[in-house]
Design an enzyme around this catalytic site. Structure first.
Site, mmCIF file in Angstrom:
data_model
loop_
_atom_site.group_PDB
_atom_site.id
_atom_site.type_symbol
_atom_site.label_atom_id
_atom_site.label_comp_id
_atom_site.label_asym_id
_atom_site.label_seq_id
_atom_site.Cartn_x
_atom_site.Cartn_y
_atom_site.Cartn_z
ATOM 1 N N ARG A 1 10.327 -1.153 12.473
ATOM 2 C CA ARG A 1 9.173 -0.826 13.533
ATOM 3 C C ARG A 1 9.240 -2.007 14.643
ATOM 4 N NH1 ARG A 1 4.997 0.419 8.626
ATOM 5 N NH2 ARG A 1 3.574 -0.876 10.327
ATOM 6 N N ARG B 1 -9.951 0.522 8.512
ATOM 7 C CA ARG B 1 -10.148 -0.411 8.427
ATOM 8 C C ARG B 1 -10.873 -1.528 9.447
ATOM 9 N NH1 ARG B 1 -3.517 0.384 9.454
ATOM 10 N NH2 ARG B 1 -2.743 -1.955 9.579
ATOM 11 N N LYS C 1 0.927 -1.673 -0.015
ATOM 12 C CA LYS C 1 -0.014 0.152 0.000
ATOM 13 C C LYS C 1 0.145 0.935 -0.291
ATOM 14 C CE LYS C 1 -2.176 -1.258 3.466
ATOM 15 N NZ LYS C 1 -1.483 -2.294 4.086
ATOM 16 N N ARG D 1 -1.690 -9.285 13.988
ATOM 17 C CA ARG D 1 -1.482 -8.113 12.118
ATOM 18 C C ARG D 1 -2.821 -8.808 11.395
ATOM 19 N NH1 ARG D 1 3.464 -5.700 11.088
ATOM 20 N NH2 ARG D 1 3.029 -3.858 9.683
ATOM 21 N N ARG E 1 10.969 -6.487 5.290
ATOM 22 C CA ARG E 1 10.820 -5.022 5.718
ATOM 23 C C ARG E 1 11.360 -4.623 7.470
ATOM 24 N NH1 ARG E 1 5.552 -2.106 6.236
ATOM 25 N NH2 ARG E 1 5.502 -2.673 7.467
HETATM 26 P P1 AMP Z 1 0.125 0.407 9.201
HETATM 27 O O1 AMP Z 1 1.927 0.846 8.632
HETATM 28 O O2 AMP Z 1 -0.758 0.861 8.248
HETATM 29 O O3 AMP Z 1 0.373 -1.039 9.229
HETATM 30 O O4 AMP Z 1 -0.316 0.584 11.048
HETATM 31 C C1 AMP Z 1 0.044 0.018 11.499
HETATM 32 C C2 AMP Z 1 -0.161 -0.331 12.498
HETATM 33 O O5 AMP Z 1 -1.018 1.072 13.011
HETATM 34 C C3 AMP Z 1 -1.634 -1.146 12.571
HETATM 35 O O6 AMP Z 1 -0.818 -2.441 12.722
HETATM 36 C C4 AMP Z 1 -2.253 -0.301 14.364
HETATM 37 O O7 AMP Z 1 -2.141 -0.941 15.271
HETATM 38 C C5 AMP Z 1 -2.404 0.706 13.754
HETATM 39 N N1 AMP Z 1 -3.898 1.886 12.757
HETATM 40 C C6 AMP Z 1 -2.950 2.047 11.672
HETATM 41 N N2 AMP Z 1 -4.015 2.460 10.713
HETATM 42 C C7 AMP Z 1 -4.854 2.467 11.537
HETATM 43 C C8 AMP Z 1 -6.526 2.252 11.638
HETATM 44 N N3 AMP Z 1 -7.077 2.971 10.097
HETATM 45 N N4 AMP Z 1 -7.460 1.986 12.465
HETATM 46 C C9 AMP Z 1 -6.407 1.338 13.323
HETATM 47 N N5 AMP Z 1 -5.347 1.358 13.730
HETATM 48 C C10 AMP Z 1 -4.856 1.068 12.604
#
Ligand code: AMP
Length: 192
Positions: free
Chosen positions: A134, A89, A14, A145, A128
């Site tokens: 991270r 999400r 993404k 996840r 990654r």
């Molecule tokens: P990402 O960078 O999009 O993979 O997000 C990393 C983490 O941030 C996720 O595993 C969630 O814990 C939190 N997170 C990011 N976006 C959302 C969302 N839209 N709703 C809930 N948690 C989020």
């Protein structure tokens, strides 16, 4: 306005594809994961709360995320449109996004769903993790996840199918080839 939801499991590409879409179509980018990581770095209250969820691979509660997104949206002077990366999400987040955009006289134009098989996702995220630093790119959190993705996020595809906005894209191949397919889909939708 061209508002795109880029959708897919963690590791589906993404973020990578968002960057290319932004360059091509001149959109603003909102990644809720990036916003949360910035909050964490700034040691804000939200960042501290979110960190517990992020390190466990769970979703940050809807009300916190929706409130945060509204603030980010208001802080931007959007001209051409926005690419929403990692949001929505959950179904309540998708409903909130629709309401927020409608109130601003616009809507989601299309949703791009990147399909990548589980083994490839895990390999990409572990790879990654060697570079990203991270806290959630480790095998235990990756597994949580992916579970959260299947139970809470994947059902959103149905929501966008009903809205007539869902477009599936095969997310395996070279970055350029995948982008080519995305670009074709966006242009087809614009020129509808
Ligand atoms: P990402 O960078 O999009 O993979 O997000 C990393 C983490 O941030 C996720 O595993 C969630 O814990 C939190 N997170 C990011 N976006 C959302 C969302 N839209 N709703 C809930 N948690 C989020």
């Amino acid at each position: 306005m061209l508002n795109i939801v880029i959708f897919g499991a963690p590791g589906s590409g993404k973020g990578t594809q968002s960057e290319l879409i932004i360059k091509e179509f001149g959109l603003d980018h909102i990644s809720t994961g990036d916003v949360l990581r910035a909050e964490l770095k700034a040691e804000s209250e939200l960042g501290k709360i979110a960190n517990d969820y992020i390190t466990k691979g769970q979703l940050v509660p809807d009300e916190l995320i929706i409130d945060m997104l509204a603030k980010v949206l208001d802080s931007k002077k959007v001209s051409k449109g926005v690419i929403f990366d990692g949001f929505p999400r959950t179904i309540p987040q998708a409903e909130a996004l629709k309401k927020m955009l409608n109130e601003r006289g616009t809507d989601v134009t299309l949703m791009i769903n990147l399909h990548v098989d589980e083994e490839e996702l895990i390999n990409r995220l572990l790879e990654r993790g060697k570079r990203s630093g991270r806290s959630d790119d480790n095998i235990d959190t990756i597994k949580s996840r992916l579970e959260v993705y299947h139970s809470q996020t994947a059902p959103l595809a149905e929501y966008y199918i009903k809205e007539g906005k869902h477009h599936a894209i095969e997310g395996v191949g070279t970055i350029e080839d995948i982008f080519g397919l995305i670009k074709e889909q966006i242009n087809a939708t614009i020129n509808g």
